[in-house]
Design a protein around this motif. Structure first.
Motif, PDB file in Angstrom:
ATOM      1  N   GLU A  13     -22.412  17.422  17.897  1.00 58.87           N
ATOM      2  CA  GLU A  13     -22.653  16.993  16.521  1.00 58.87           C
ATOM      3  C   GLU A  13     -24.141  16.990  16.154  1.00 58.87           C
ATOM      4  OE1 GLU A  13     -20.561  13.361  17.035  1.00 58.87           O
ATOM      5  OE2 GLU A  13     -22.387  12.166  17.026  1.00 58.87           O
ATOM      6  N   SER A  31     -23.002  16.277   8.516  1.00 54.64           N
ATOM      7  CA  SER A  31     -21.569  16.235   8.244  1.00 54.64           C
ATOM      8  C   SER A  31     -21.184  14.804   7.868  1.00 54.64           C
ATOM      9  CB  SER A  31     -20.781  16.695   9.470  1.00 54.64           C
ATOM     10  OG  SER A  31     -20.009  15.645   9.982  1.00 54.64           O
ATOM     11  N   ASN A  37     -20.479  12.105  10.684  1.00 56.63           N
ATOM     12  CA  ASN A  37     -21.549  11.542  11.515  1.00 56.63           C
ATOM     13  C   ASN A  37     -22.563  10.824  10.652  1.00 56.63           C
ATOM     14  OD1 ASN A  37     -20.345  13.129  13.494  1.00 56.63           O
ATOM     15  ND2 ASN A  37     -21.550  14.880  12.804  1.00 56.63           N
ATOM     16  N   ASP A  51     -18.556  19.385  22.826  1.00 63.15           N
ATOM     17  CA  ASP A  51     -17.641  18.731  21.893  1.00 63.15           C
ATOM     18  C   ASP A  51     -17.149  17.431  22.523  1.00 63.15           C
ATOM     19  OD1 ASP A  51     -15.707  17.942  20.176  1.00 63.15           O
ATOM     20  OD2 ASP A  51     -14.513  19.790  20.280  1.00 63.15           O
ATOM     21  N   THR A  84     -15.352  15.056  20.937  1.00 59.69           N
ATOM     22  CA  THR A  84     -14.278  14.398  20.191  1.00 59.69           C
ATOM     23  C   THR A  84     -13.156  13.919  21.103  1.00 59.69           C
ATOM     24  OG1 THR A  84     -13.481  16.609  19.661  1.00 59.69           O
ATOM     25  CG2 THR A  84     -14.635  15.425  17.920  1.00 59.69           C
TER      26      THR A  84
END
Ligand SMILES: *[C@@H]1O[C@H](CO)[C@@H](O)[C@H](O)[C@H]1NC(C)=O
Ligand SMILES: *[C@@H]1O[C@H](CO)[C@@H](O)[C@H](O)[C@H]1NC(C)=O
Ligand SMILES: *[C@@H]1O[C@H](CO)[C@@H](O)[C@H](O)[C@H]1NC(C)=O
Length: 354
Positions: A132, A138, A141, A170, A172
């Motif tokens: 991120e 975005s 975030n 990543d 997530t």
């Protein structure tokens, strides 16, 4: 006997000429078409090296993908040939950060700058971070602060100058399950990228490299455990490297020096092993150490041989570098100013409790 008149003969000839040219035109069109079909096929073919973990890691930094085609492949192919000779394996240093702190990012840049300046024998340098960071604004975030964005952009320029592989990970999988994105989680999710290396050595940032040769000796001076092999005693009974598996559920902090080996053991299984250096082994345990091991050079008992190769710094509770009792703090700050020119790090560091 048929008599041809002049006009019949000339029309036959001109028809022939027209036919020949039409045919040539068709032929050249056909050849051109075949060529472009071939080049389209060429373009659609997957690259021959698509089995690299780095290449497979799809999204994220365009940097890495852009550089993949050139220096990296040469490095990789060049180095994999001499794996057999003793400890001459395919190695990399990694630093990683799960939270974006400008002075820590700059400390990583300084580390890689020093490594490349002082000719390390270890082929690759990696920096791992949450993906991120690449998408600063975005909605999901929190927006990264200005010093952070600046530090990240300095890191990108440094990645080209000092040959650093940026590995955006990543996270997530961890964050959506409610876990905090810790360094341990980051390494656990990202370590699959280490598969192409015989071993990767993590050293904690912030810290300061004092002697490249000594740090390299962590790789080169003793047999490494590498992947498990029951016929190779060093892989399971190693005086220098003590087994310490990653337990992402429990530990938030990584060991400050951590050797990771990720290998494909067949049948779709991947084995990840982690080891820490044996701190009591003379001459080895101090190759990378905390600030307590670093001696100020004015000291009476100063002994070059006993200085560590890499000194990792400690943090206070707020996450700031603890500079009391750290003889290298001033040198480190000067180094940061050198590699992160124009970035004001003062707010970030100086509000320590004294
Ligand atoms: C870095 O390399 C230079 C030149 O090779 C050498 O003189 C210097 O001592 C090295 N510095 C350290 C701290 O290893
Ligand atoms: C660490 O090194 C010391 C000193 O050589 C040795 O006695 C000890 O057994 C080593 N530890 C392990 C776990 O191998
Ligand atoms: C790394 O950088 C610092 C600050 O510039 C310097 O004092 C130190 O000697 C460097 N280490 C190496 C190995 O070049």
């Amino acid at each position: 006997m048929v008599l041809l008149t002049l006009s019949t003969a000339s029309s036959i000839i001109s028809m022939g000429v027209i036919f020949i040219f039409t045919f040539l035109l068709f032929l050249s069109g056909y050849v051109l078409q075949q060529q472009s079909v071939r080049s389209v096929q060429q373009a659609l073919k997957p690259p021959p090296d698509s089995s690299y973990p780095l290449a497979r890691h799809g999204s994220g930094s365009t940097y890495r993908n852009a550089r993949r085609d050139t220096s990296y492949d040469q490095l990789y192919h060049g180095s994999s040939n001499d794996r057999q000779k003793g400890n001459n394996g395919n190695y990399a240093y990694v630093q990683l950060l799960s939270t974006p702190d400008p002075s820590n990012i700059c400390s990583a840049i300084l580390f890689f700058h020093n490594l490349s300046k002082n000719g390390t024998a270890v082929q690759d340098r990696l920096f791992m971070y949450p993906q991120e960071w690449d998408q600063p604004s975005s909605s999901k975030n929190k927006k990264l602060s200005k010093p952070v964005s600046k530090a990240i952009s300095l890191l990108r320029s440094a990645s080209i100058k000092y040959n650093i592989w940026l590995l955006p990970i990543d996270m997530t999988a961890a964050t959506s399950a409610g876990y905090a994105p810790t360094d341990t989680k980051l390494l656990r999710l990202g370590q699959i990228q280490f598969m192409q290396y015989d071993s990767v050595l993590y050293v904690q940032t912030p810290g300061l490299l004092l002697d490249t040769g000594k740090l390299d000796d962590l790789f080169l001076s003793r047999p490494l455990p590498q992947r498990y092999d029951q016929n190779r005693r060093d892989s399971w009974d190693n005086e220098a490297w003590i087994s310490m598996p990653l337990k992402a559920e429990r530990d938030n902090a990584l060991p400050p020096v951590y050797l990771v080996t990720v290998s494909n053991v067949g049948a779709g299984q991947v084995e990840a092993r982690g080891h820490i250096p044996n701190g009591t082994l003379p001459g080895f345990g101090q190759l990378a150490a905390g600030p307590g091991a670093a001696q100020p050079s004015k000291d009476d008992i100063y002994d070059e041989d006993r200085q560590p190769g890499y000194v990792f710094f400690e943090h206070d509770r707020d996450g700031h570098v603890r500079w009391a009792g750290n003889p290298l703090y001033g040198t480190w700050r000067a180094g940061l100013r050198e590699v992160c020119d124009g970035l004001d790090l003062d707010d970030d560091i100086h509000d320590d409790d004294l």
